[in-house]
Design a protein around this motif. Sequence first.
Motif, PDB file in Angstrom:
ATOM      1  N   ASP A  98       0.829  -1.210   0.000  1.00 32.32           N
ATOM      2  CA  ASP A  98       0.000   0.000   0.000  1.00 32.32           C
ATOM      3  C   ASP A  98       0.861   1.258   0.000  1.00 32.32           C
ATOM      4  N   VAL A  99       2.042   1.156   0.612  1.00 27.06           N
ATOM      5  CA  VAL A  99       2.960   2.295   0.665  1.00 27.06           C
ATOM      6  C   VAL A  99       3.898   2.306  -0.533  1.00 27.06           C
ATOM      7  N   TYR A 100       4.323   1.097  -0.954  1.00 30.37           N
ATOM      8  CA  TYR A 100       5.241   0.966  -2.101  1.00 30.37           C
ATOM      9  C   TYR A 100       4.574   0.111  -3.178  1.00 30.37           C
ATOM     10  N   PRO A 101       3.584   0.625  -3.872  1.00 29.92           N
ATOM     11  CA  PRO A 101       2.809  -0.193  -4.827  1.00 29.92           C
ATOM     12  C   PRO A 101       3.623  -0.709  -6.014  1.00 29.92           C
ATOM     13  N   ALA A 102       4.694  -0.017  -6.392  1.00 29.38           N
ATOM     14  CA  ALA A 102       5.474  -0.409  -7.571  1.00 29.38           C
ATOM     15  C   ALA A 102       6.750  -1.165  -7.216  1.00 29.38           C
ATOM     16  N   PHE A 103       6.961  -1.443  -5.930  1.00 26.93           N
ATOM     17  CA  PHE A 103       8.231  -2.044  -5.508  1.00 26.93           C
ATOM     18  C   PHE A 103       8.464  -3.411  -6.149  1.00 26.93           C
ATOM     19  N   SER A 104       7.471  -4.282  -6.119  1.00 25.73           N
ATOM     20  CA  SER A 104       7.653  -5.659  -6.589  1.00 25.73           C
ATOM     21  C   SER A 104       7.833  -5.751  -8.094  1.00 25.73           C
ATOM     22  N   GLN A 105       7.418  -4.728  -8.827  1.00 24.71           N
ATOM     23  CA  GLN A 105       7.462  -4.789 -10.282  1.00 24.71           C
ATOM     24  C   GLN A 105       8.879  -4.849 -10.828  1.00 24.71           C
ATOM     25  N   GLN A 106       9.856  -4.383 -10.066  1.00 25.66           N
ATOM     26  CA  GLN A 106      11.242  -4.440 -10.533  1.00 25.66           C
ATOM     27  C   GLN A 106      11.844  -5.834 -10.382  1.00 25.66           C
ATOM     28  N   TYR A 107      11.121  -6.745  -9.721  1.00 23.01           N
ATOM     29  CA  TYR A 107      11.621  -8.101  -9.530  1.00 23.01           C
ATOM     30  C   TYR A 107      10.787  -9.156 -10.249  1.00 23.01           C
ATOM     31  N   THR A 108       9.503  -8.904 -10.446  1.00 19.21           N
ATOM     32  CA  THR A 108       8.635  -9.891 -11.094  1.00 19.21           C
ATOM     33  C   THR A 108       7.457  -9.197 -11.763  1.00 19.21           C
ATOM     34  N   SER A 109       6.967  -9.825 -12.832  1.00 21.34           N
ATOM     35  CA  SER A 109       5.780  -9.307 -13.511  1.00 21.34           C
ATOM     36  C   SER A 109       4.507  -9.983 -13.011  1.00 21.34           C
ATOM     37  N   GLU A 110       4.662 -10.937 -12.089  1.00 28.25           N
ATOM     38  CA  GLU A 110       3.504 -11.644 -11.554  1.00 28.25           C
ATOM     39  C   GLU A 110       2.762 -10.787 -10.528  1.00 28.25           C
ATOM     40  N   THR A 111       1.503 -11.176 -10.304  1.00 28.03           N
ATOM     41  CA  THR A 111       0.751 -10.573  -9.208  1.00 28.03           C
ATOM     42  C   THR A 111       1.304 -11.114  -7.903  1.00 28.03           C
ATOM     43  N   VAL A 112       1.659 -10.225  -6.988  1.00 25.57           N
ATOM     44  CA  VAL A 112       2.361 -10.628  -5.764  1.00 25.57           C
ATOM     45  C   VAL A 112       1.367 -10.717  -4.602  1.00 25.57           C
ATOM     46  N   PRO A 113       1.095 -11.940  -4.114  1.00 24.32           N
ATOM     47  CA  PRO A 113       0.181 -12.072  -2.971  1.00 24.32           C
ATOM     48  C   PRO A 113       0.824 -11.540  -1.692  1.00 24.32           C
ATOM     49  N   ASN A 114      -0.017 -11.249  -0.718  1.00 26.87           N
ATOM     50  CA  ASN A 114       0.469 -10.833   0.593  1.00 26.87           C
ATOM     51  C   ASN A 114       1.358 -11.929   1.189  1.00 26.87           C
ATOM     52  N   ASN A 115       2.384 -11.502   1.928  1.00 32.27           N
ATOM     53  CA  ASN A 115       3.326 -12.405   2.596  1.00 32.27           C
ATOM     54  C   ASN A 115       4.261 -13.117   1.623  1.00 32.27           C
ATOM     55  N   SER A 116       4.427 -12.571   0.435  1.00 33.85           N
ATOM     56  CA  SER A 116       5.432 -13.086  -0.489  1.00 33.85           C
ATOM     57  C   SER A 116       6.796 -12.496  -0.136  1.00 33.85           C
ATOM     58  N   LEU A 117       7.861 -13.100  -0.679  1.00 23.99           N
ATOM     59  CA  LEU A 117       9.223 -12.691  -0.344  1.00 23.99           C
ATOM     60  C   LEU A 117      10.039 -12.450  -1.595  1.00 23.99           C
ATOM     61  N   ILE A 118      11.011 -11.559  -1.476  1.00 26.74           N
ATOM     62  CA  ILE A 118      11.994 -11.323  -2.533  1.00 26.74           C
ATOM     63  C   ILE A 118      13.371 -11.347  -1.886  1.00 26.74           C
ATOM     64  N   VAL A 119      14.219 -12.266  -2.349  1.00 26.04           N
ATOM     65  CA  VAL A 119      15.568 -12.411  -1.795  1.00 26.04           C
ATOM     66  C   VAL A 119      16.546 -11.792  -2.781  1.00 26.04           C
ATOM     67  N   GLU A 120      17.386 -10.894  -2.292  1.00 29.63           N
ATOM     68  CA  GLU A 120      18.273 -10.121  -3.178  1.00 29.63           C
ATOM     69  C   GLU A 120      19.704 -10.110  -2.639  1.00 29.63           C
TER      70      GLU A 120
END
Length: 469
Positions: free
Chosen positions: A103-125
Motif C-alpha cells: 500500500d505504501v510501495y505499490p510499484a516495488f515488486s514490479q522491478q523483480y517480477t511481472s507476476e501478481t504478488v500475494p500478501n506475505n510473499s518474499l523477494i531475496v536479493e
Amino acid sequence: MKNQIALKGGAYSLMLTGIVSAILIVINVLASVLPSTLTQLDISSARLYSITSNTKAVVNALEKDVTIYWVVQADEEDEVIENLLAKYESLSEHIQVVKKNPDVYPAFSQQYTSETVPNNSLIVECGDSSRYISYEDIYLTEADMTTYSYTTAFDGEGMITSAIDYVVSEDHPKLYITKGHGEAELSAVFAEQIEKQNIETTTFTLLNSDTVPEEADVVLIYAPTRDISEEEKEMLAEYTANGGKLMVMAGPVEGGALTTLYSLLEEYGVEAEEGIVVEGDRNYYAFKQPYILLPEMADHEITNPLTEGNYYAIIPIALGLTVTDTSGSVTQLLTTSEMSYSKTAGYAIETYEKEEGDVDGPFATAVSVDCGGDGQIVWFASSDFLDDMYNAYSSGANLDLGMNALSFMIGEREAVAIRSKSLNYNYLTINESTASYLKVMMIGVFPLVFLGYGVCVVVSRRRRQNEAV
C-alpha cells in the motif's frame, strides 16, 4: 502480643511477595530482550518453527549481504513466516529482513517480477541477483487423487534457503537430460525439487552428437522405453571413464529390453536379469503387491539420510541386477531378500508364484559404480519409483533418495534436501508381514486379553461377595 506477631508475619509475607514479584519482573525484562531462538520452543508436530542444519550451514557460510524483502500489508503478517524470518536474521549479520507494504510501495515488486504478488510473499536479493518467492509456493496445496482430498505443506525454509543459495552463487550445477529414446517427462515432484536446488536442466540427444557436452555436470537418462545405439553407448562409456557422472532410472519395458543400455554396467561386473523382480518375503514388499518392493538399504551417503530417519524406499516394477564385481567399485544401494526371484514373463506375468525358468535372487535394484578418475554411475533399475503416487506412499522418501543420488554426483551442497513440512498426515509405510501381525494383535489378541481380564475381575468380585456372606 498476638497482634504484633500477626503484623510482623504480614509484613514479612508482603516483603517476600514484593521481592519475588521484583525478581519475576526482572526475569521477564531480561527474557524479552533475548532472541526468540532462546526463549521459544518448537513443540509443533511438523517442526514449523525450527531451522535445519542445512540452512545453518548455508547461512553461516555467507560472505555477501543478503536482503529479504517481505511484501506484506500492515497487520496481515503470517505468524509462521514472521517467526521463520526472525530466525534467519538472528543466524547471520549478513541477512537483513525488510518489510515492504504494497500500500505504501505499490510499484516495488514490479522491478523483480511481472507476476501478481500475494500478501506475505518474499523477494531475496544479493547485489544484482534476486529471486521472487510467492506466498503460494510457501504454502503448497495439492490434490491427492488417491484419497480425493487436499494436502498442505509448509515449504518456507526450503524456498528461502534455496533462494539465498541461488543469489549468492555465480555458478550453478548443470543437469543434461537425454531424449530420443521415448524417455518420460520428469515427475512433477522431481522436476520441482531440481529447480528448487538451483540445478539448471537442458535436454539433449546423443543421436546428432559426437560426445557428451563438456559443460554437463551430470547426464540423466530418465525412464526410456527404447534402447540406445552402440554409438551412444560408446559415448556414455567414454564420458564416465573420463570423469563424467551418469544417473540412470530405467526399469523393465514392454515389448523388448534395454540390452545395449544395460551393457554399460557389464564391464563393471553388473548384469541385468530378464523380467520383473517379485518378492517372496513379506517383509520386503508393500500393499500386498510382491512387485512393489521394500528393499534393504546399504550404508552409503545416498541412503543414510533415509535409514537415519526410519524411512522406507518403495521400488515398484524393477529389474534385478546381479553383481559379480569383486574389486569394490560397485556398491549395492538397494537389495532384495534371498526369497526374491525375477519373473521372466515380464509384463506378461500371470502369477506371482515362482515358475520354472524364473531366476533366483537376491538382486540389487540400485547400484553406485565408481568408474575411476572421478567417473560415477548411479543406476536405479526402476522407471517408476519417482512417480508422484509412489513418492507419496513413501512419505517423500523416494524423492529424497533420487535427490540424494543427484547431490552425491554433483558434489555436497548444503541447500540440498530440505523437506517441506507437511501440515497433514504422512503415510505409514509398513511391510506386509508387519501389517498381518498388527491385524492379529488388534483384532484377536488385544480383545481376548481385555475379555479375559474382565472375566477375572467379575469372578474375583463374586468370590469376595460369597465369602462375605
